[in-house]
Design an enzyme around this catalytic site. Sequence first.
Site, PDB file in Angstrom:
ATOM      1  N   GLU A 163      17.116 -18.552  -7.888  1.00 49.75           N
ATOM      2  CA  GLU A 163      16.678 -17.303  -8.688  1.00 49.75           C
ATOM      3  C   GLU A 163      16.390 -17.277  -9.860  1.00 49.75           C
ATOM      4  OE1 GLU A 163      16.251 -14.299  -7.588  1.00 49.75           O
ATOM      5  OE2 GLU A 163      16.447 -12.929  -8.955  1.00 49.75           O
ATOM      6  N   LYS A 190      12.638 -15.823 -10.898  1.00 53.68           N
ATOM      7  CA  LYS A 190      12.199 -14.921 -11.857  1.00 53.68           C
ATOM      8  C   LYS A 190      11.289 -15.269 -12.706  1.00 53.68           C
ATOM      9  CE  LYS A 190      13.637 -12.335 -10.433  1.00 53.68           C
ATOM     10  NZ  LYS A 190      14.312 -11.634  -9.458  1.00 53.68           N
ATOM     11  N   HIS A 239      17.090 -37.169  -6.017  1.00 45.74           N
ATOM     12  CA  HIS A 239      16.334 -37.726  -4.704  1.00 45.74           C
ATOM     13  C   HIS A 239      14.954 -37.160  -4.856  1.00 45.74           C
ATOM     14  CE1 HIS A 239      20.129 -38.536  -3.004  1.00 45.74           C
ATOM     15  NE2 HIS A 239      20.419 -37.280  -3.369  1.00 45.74           N
ATOM     16  N   ASN A 247      -1.515   1.576   5.696  1.00 42.88           N
ATOM     17  CA  ASN A 247      -0.536   0.731   5.043  1.00 42.88           C
ATOM     18  C   ASN A 247      -0.112  -0.196   6.264  1.00 42.88           C
ATOM     19  OD1 ASN A 247       1.333  -0.622   3.866  1.00 42.88           O
ATOM     20  ND2 ASN A 247       2.998   1.028   4.041  1.00 42.88           N
ATOM     21  N   GLY A 248      -0.125  -1.697   6.040  1.00 41.12           N
ATOM     22  CA  GLY A 248       0.338  -2.515   7.191  1.00 41.12           C
ATOM     23  C   GLY A 248      -1.018  -3.341   7.601  1.00 41.12           C
ATOM     24  N   ARG A 300       5.039  -0.065  -6.023  1.00 37.05           N
ATOM     25  CA  ARG A 300       4.981  -1.124  -5.002  1.00 37.05           C
ATOM     26  C   ARG A 300       4.095  -2.044  -5.115  1.00 37.05           C
ATOM     27  NH1 ARG A 300       6.265   2.701  -0.146  1.00 37.05           N
ATOM     28  NH2 ARG A 300       4.987   1.412   1.034  1.00 37.05           N
ATOM     29  N   LYS A 312       6.377  -4.479  -4.597  1.00 36.27           N
ATOM     30  CA  LYS A 312       7.758  -4.194  -4.574  1.00 36.27           C
ATOM     31  C   LYS A 312       8.382  -4.089  -3.077  1.00 36.27           C
ATOM     32  CE  LYS A 312      11.622  -3.421  -6.932  1.00 36.27           C
ATOM     33  NZ  LYS A 312      12.160  -4.492  -7.366  1.00 36.27           N
ATOM     34  N   TRP A 342      -2.827  -2.747  -1.613  1.00 35.36           N
ATOM     35  CA  TRP A 342      -2.454  -3.935  -2.222  1.00 35.36           C
ATOM     36  C   TRP A 342      -3.273  -5.155  -1.013  1.00 35.36           C
ATOM     37  CZ3 TRP A 342       0.509  -8.196   0.445  1.00 35.36           C
ATOM     38  CH2 TRP A 342       0.978  -9.045  -0.304  1.00 35.36           C
ATOM     39  N   GLU A 373       7.542 -15.486 -11.202  1.00 43.71           N
ATOM     40  CA  GLU A 373       6.791 -14.234 -10.820  1.00 43.71           C
ATOM     41  C   GLU A 373       6.227 -13.453 -11.795  1.00 43.71           C
ATOM     42  OE1 GLU A 373       9.149 -11.708  -8.239  1.00 43.71           O
ATOM     43  OE2 GLU A 373      11.121 -11.976  -9.191  1.00 43.71           O
ATOM     44  N   CYS A 417       0.761  -1.155  -0.067  1.00 45.47           N
ATOM     45  CA  CYS A 417       0.038   0.184   0.047  1.00 45.47           C
ATOM     46  C   CYS A 417       0.813   1.245   0.012  1.00 45.47           C
ATOM     47  CB  CYS A 417      -0.796   0.021   1.068  1.00 45.47           C
ATOM     48  SG  CYS A 417      -1.869  -1.435   1.431  1.00 45.47           S
TER      49      CYS A 417
HETATM   50  C1  F6R Z   1      11.954 -11.043  -6.488  1.00 42.59           C
HETATM   51  C2  F6R Z   1      11.785  -9.833  -5.386  1.00 42.59           C
HETATM   52  C3  F6R Z   1      11.424 -10.151  -4.040  1.00 42.59           C
HETATM   53  C4  F6R Z   1      12.263  -9.323  -3.228  1.00 42.59           C
HETATM   54  C5  F6R Z   1      11.923  -9.598  -1.709  1.00 42.59           C
HETATM   55  C6  F6R Z   1      12.787  -8.798  -0.873  1.00 42.59           C
HETATM   56  O1  F6R Z   1      12.207 -10.384  -7.704  1.00 42.59           O
HETATM   57  O2  F6R Z   1      11.888  -8.585  -5.976  1.00 42.59           O
HETATM   58  O3  F6R Z   1      11.676 -11.373  -3.829  1.00 42.59           O
HETATM   59  O4  F6R Z   1      13.666  -9.588  -3.490  1.00 42.59           O
HETATM   60  O5  F6R Z   1      10.319  -9.061  -1.674  1.00 42.59           O
HETATM   61  O6  F6R Z   1      12.544  -7.317  -1.172  1.00 42.59           O
HETATM   62  P1  F6R Z   1      13.814  -6.404  -0.439  1.00 42.59           P
HETATM   63  O7  F6R Z   1      15.091  -6.827  -1.368  1.00 42.59           O
HETATM   64  O8  F6R Z   1      13.395  -4.956  -0.688  1.00 42.59           O
HETATM   65  O9  F6R Z   1      14.140  -6.705   0.716  1.00 42.59           O
END
Ligand code: F6R
Length: 608
Positions: free
Chosen positions: A480, A484, A503, A98-99, A27, A603, A74, A487, A2
């Site tokens: 990773e 990627k 396994h 927010n929260g 965000r 974000k 959000w 998501e 949010c």
């Molecule tokens: C994936 C991604 C998330 C962030 C995670 C932590 O592409 O961006 O998995 O890495 O939410 O966010 P930060 O780094 O801002 O603590």
Amino acid sequence: MCGIIGIVSSEPVAERLIDSLKRLEYRGYDSAGIATIENGSLSRLRAEGKLINLTNKLAENPRLGTIGIGHTRWATHGGPSEPNAHPHQTKLLSVVHNGIIENYRELRSELEADGTVFESQTDTETVAHLVTREMSSGRPPKEAVQQALARLEGAFSLAFLFDGDESQLIGARRGSPLVVGDGDGETFLGSDAIALSPFTDRIRYLEEGDLAVLTRHCIDVFDELGNPVDRAVKRSTSKSHYVDKGNYRHFMLKEIYEQPEVIGHTLGSFVDLTTGKTRLPASASIDFSSVKRMALSACGTGFYAALVGRYYFERYARIACDLDVASEFRYRESPLEDVDLALFVSQSGETADTLASLRHAKAEGLQTAAIVNVDESTIARETDHVLPTLAGPEIGVASTKAFTCQLMALAALSIRAGVARGRISEAQEMEFTKTLQETPRLVNEALHLEDQIDQLSREMATKKHALFLGRGFSYPLALEGALKLKEISYIHAEGYAAGELKHGPIALIDDTMPVVVIAPHDRSFEKTASNVQEVAARGGDIILLTDRKGAEAKVVDEAHTIVMPRMPEILTPIVYSIPLQLLAYHTAVQMGTDVDQPRNLAKSVTVE
Ligand code: F6R
């Protein structure tokens, strides 16, 4: 997650509220709304979905009020619908939040027993009714908010607008960030400095438990005991950070291409490029000579960076590393007496789980350090040592350049630690830093593989599942790469240590399963090659990321091979990230998803 904005002015604010919300889009959100005072009364506009829907509503119903609040939501409690969108409103006030209010069920039952009728499924609406109840019993707005806050459990930031009152907004924070800003004859509040960047660079960060009363000409801040306090005015740099996509179709692609430059910048704060010696940035003074054990913690992509960091610190500095996802760190009850340094990794510096872990480590008396990209963030302000990545603003929800900058910071730090602990000689240090300086060039070379990867993505986009495998330094990259892809393309993808294949996951392999193998020709190549053969024997469709030597080994006949430049092992996690990012990006583009703002994701994840 949010976003909040509030403006007290003598000019109409509605369009500016929405302009600010646009800056908070990164965000992640699924509905939005604003409230202003029109002809003396509260008036709100809300819309499900993207901000364009709210903008269209505003065009049809112009608003002229000179005070207002705005919000991007959000969804947490209650689906992404207009009734659940903020602001939430009663006859006396409008509120954005927010929260999470953790005790909202109990509060809601109490209010319902009193006869209050709720319009939404949100936790936020309980706050609106609690404050309204206090005001109805004769308390002035500030006192009513203070009384209501005392009843709330959880982490939140809030902004209130009161019916018939064009003179003031009230903001409060506990757990989630809130900033206030002074303009000329107007004042602002917002969930981060970026929200305020079009209006002012004079900002104050509210501290835990603070409440702020904003009027046109001043902002009064009170601490959790209600005492007036001064919070230092800072010049925010966010103004210069307003970024656009340039000639790129998406922020994510732009950020992928920025990597050679920003990795170089980050390297520059950990290595003196004239002497070739490692160093710490001015905001950190860690004495690694006395560090024998570290606890690393982060979330998501940051966690995978920390996993690479563990390999680096253990190999190059011989420092034992515990590693936890931040949402588990506090709950594992691990004995921390032997930990000399707790290191956190975060792009945003606001991730609730990582922040809670940092606070836990501090409460346990640990020395803390954070690799963080947003230098004005809460984590950067609360940690003992700040280790900045200089990736610049990352707008695409899927992290790319922040990740590779985190890896660069971790690589350089591990060398610094190795030197301080007498594990790396001066000559070896020079050799390592010379190698690190090769990274921008190698990343650039990897970017030239885009066309080939684009071709492969067409096939990937037809799949429902994918596996990613890697060993040693490449194992975190397998995780990773899978993250990627899932998501942004919504293809189900899993990353495994290559040796784990037999396994369990090998049961999934048939001729419909793409298997991406990250296998530079390093010390574990031969073992990974055997795993590739196991996949080939079961008909798996292999995409092999390797170098010339690895390609010449002709592990299997049928693989699609992406030939990467040769490089020393320390660089492979950084440079091999590029084809994985491009594969996820192009697959998502093929599938027509919202690459920069994938569904359900935020974000900056400011709830636990
Ligand atoms: C994936 C991604 C998330 C962030 C995670 C932590 O592409 O961006 O998995 O890495 O939410 O966010 P930060 O780094 O801002 O603590």
